[in-house]
Every structure is written in structure tokens, then in C-alpha cells.
Design a protein around this motif. Structure first.
Motif, short mmCIF file in Angstrom:
data_model
loop_
_atom_site.label_atom_id
_atom_site.label_comp_id
_atom_site.label_asym_id
_atom_site.label_seq_id
_atom_site.Cartn_x
_atom_site.Cartn_y
_atom_site.Cartn_z
N ARG A 238 -61.43 -1.65 -25.17
CA ARG A 238 -60.18 -1.20 -25.78
C ARG A 238 -59.24 -0.62 -24.71
O ARG A 238 -58.04 -0.89 -24.70
CB ARG A 238 -60.47 -0.14 -26.85
N ILE A 239 -59.81 0.14 -23.77
CA ILE A 239 -59.01 0.73 -22.68
C ILE A 239 -58.40 -0.38 -21.82
O ILE A 239 -57.22 -0.32 -21.46
CB ILE A 239 -59.88 1.68 -21.82
N GLU A 240 -59.19 -1.39 -21.52
CA GLU A 240 -58.68 -2.49 -20.69
C GLU A 240 -57.59 -3.28 -21.41
O GLU A 240 -56.61 -3.70 -20.78
CB GLU A 240 -59.84 -3.40 -20.27
N GLN A 241 -57.75 -3.47 -22.72
CA GLN A 241 -56.72 -4.17 -23.49
C GLN A 241 -55.42 -3.35 -23.51
O GLN A 241 -54.33 -3.91 -23.36
CB GLN A 241 -57.20 -4.43 -24.93
N GLN A 242 -55.56 -2.05 -23.66
CA GLN A 242 -54.38 -1.17 -23.65
C GLN A 242 -53.70 -1.22 -22.28
O GLN A 242 -52.47 -1.25 -22.19
CB GLN A 242 -54.77 0.27 -24.00
N ALA A 243 -54.49 -1.25 -21.21
CA ALA A 243 -53.94 -1.31 -19.86
C ALA A 243 -53.18 -2.62 -19.65
O ALA A 243 -52.09 -2.62 -19.05
CB ALA A 243 -55.04 -1.16 -18.83
N LYS A 244 -53.72 -3.71 -20.15
CA LYS A 244 -53.03 -5.00 -20.04
C LYS A 244 -51.69 -4.96 -20.77
O LYS A 244 -50.68 -5.47 -20.27
CB LYS A 244 -53.90 -6.13 -20.60
N ALA A 245 -51.68 -4.35 -21.94
CA ALA A 245 -50.45 -4.24 -22.72
C ALA A 245 -49.43 -3.37 -21.98
O ALA A 245 -48.24 -3.70 -21.92
CB ALA A 245 -50.75 -3.67 -24.10
N ASP A 246 -49.90 -2.26 -21.42
CA ASP A 246 -49.00 -1.37 -20.67
C ASP A 246 -48.42 -2.08 -19.45
O ASP A 246 -47.22 -1.95 -19.16
CB ASP A 246 -49.74 -0.10 -20.22
N LYS A 247 -49.24 -2.84 -18.75
CA LYS A 247 -48.77 -3.57 -17.57
C LYS A 247 -47.82 -4.69 -17.96
O LYS A 247 -46.86 -4.98 -17.23
CB LYS A 247 -49.95 -4.10 -16.77
#
Length: 178
Positions: free
Chosen positions: A52-61
Motif C-alpha cells: 500500500r505504501i509503495e502504491q501511494q508513493a507511485k501515485a505521489d510521484k
């Protein structure tokens, strides 16, 4: 008749021993498997949270892609910092040594803030940029110092509680020596 009685007795003895052995084994296996299942479910939860953290990071980037120049760099630094902090907090949640993990979270937050501040300083020139960079380093070092001080205080509090739980003759210094 005697021979069949002896054969029957020997067979019965082996069958009883085999059954006793097989009934004891599952009890040991189930007791040993319990921590494994708890451990594996905990690991699955951690993996899901990390995903979930990695998916959120991808969205933020991905949100940063529409920006240009230094604004994009600032946005990317914020996204990376947010991801690192979230992962450090996740590790702290499952850590055995909570004090050390909390310290690492605070240091990660300080580093993330420093990276963002460095990118913001890039907009400036000359002495203003130098002063901005110096201020960013000071704030980072101050935050790390506070994290270290808090961790030391928590360790000291934990050490003062240990002797009360330990035997009558134990002291905190005796506990620490290997």
C-alpha cells in the motif's frame, strides 16, 4: 497355539508403541506451528501495508510528472521522503526494539525534511542559497539530536524499571555487563 499367542503379543506391543508415538507427534507439531501461523499472518499484514505504501508513493510521484523545473524536484523529494517515513514507521510497528525503531523514524523524518529543504534552497542564488542550506543542515541536525536524546531518555527509564523486576541483588549496571 503358544506361537500364535506370542506373535499376537509382539504385534500388539508394536502397534501400541506406534500408536503412542503417532498420537504424541501432532501435539508437538501443533504447538510449534502456532507461532509460525501467527508469524506468517503478521508477515502477510506487513507485506500488504508495504505494498500500500509503495502504491501511494507511485501515485505521489505520478502527480509530480506534470510539474516542471525545481517544482518537480521539490515534489519528488516530498514524495520520496513520505515513502521513506512511512516505511520506517511500518518497520517500527513490527520492531522488537521499539526505542531504536522510533529513533530511526525520527531520523528518517529529519532526513526527508532536509532533502525537501535542499530542493527549495535551489531556487535561491549566492549567499541566500548558502544561508538556506546552512539553516536546513542545522534543522536536520537539531531534529536528529532531539531523536537521539529521546531515545536515550527512554533507555534510561527502561533501565531504571529493570532492577525492580529483577532479583533483589541485581542492579542496572550488573544487568548491562555481558
Amino acid at each position: 497355539m503358544k506361537l500364535t499367542s506370542i506373535a499376537f503379543a509382539v504385534a500388539f506391543a508394536f502397534a501400541t508403541a506406534a500408536q503412542a508415538q503417532s498420537t504424541q507427534s501432532p501435539k508437538r507439531d501443533t504447538a510449534a506451528d502456532k507461532p509460525r501461523t501467527e508469524q506468517s499472518s503478521e508477515r502477510k499484514m506487513k507485506d500488504q501495508e508495504e505494498e500500500r505504501i509503495e502504491q501511494q508513493a507511485k501515485a505521489d510521484k505520478a502527480r509530480c510528472d506534470g510539474l516542471k523545473d525545481n517544482a518537480k524536484d521539490i515534489c519528488m523529494a516530498e514524495a520520496k521522503g513520505k515513502e521513506k517515513v512511512a516505511k520506517a514507521e511500518l518497520d517500527a510497528k513490527y520492531a522488537k526494539d521499539k526505542t531504536r525503531a522510533e529513533r530511526k523514524v525520527q531520523e528518517t523524518k529529519a532526513e526527508a525534511a532536509y532533502e525537501v529543504a535542499k530542493q527549495k534552497c535551489d531556487d535561491q542564488k549566492g549567499e541566500a542559497k548558502d544561508a538556506c542550506m546552512k539553516q536546513a543542515r542545522v534543522e536536520r541536525d537539531r531534529a536528529k539530536g532531539v531523536a537521539e536524546k529521546r531515545a536515550d531518555q527512554k533507555e534510561k527509564r527502561a533501565e531504571t524499571r529493570e532492577p525492580a523486576r529483577a532479583g533483589a541483588g541485581d542492579t542496572a549496571t550488573e544487568k548491562r555487563k555481558p
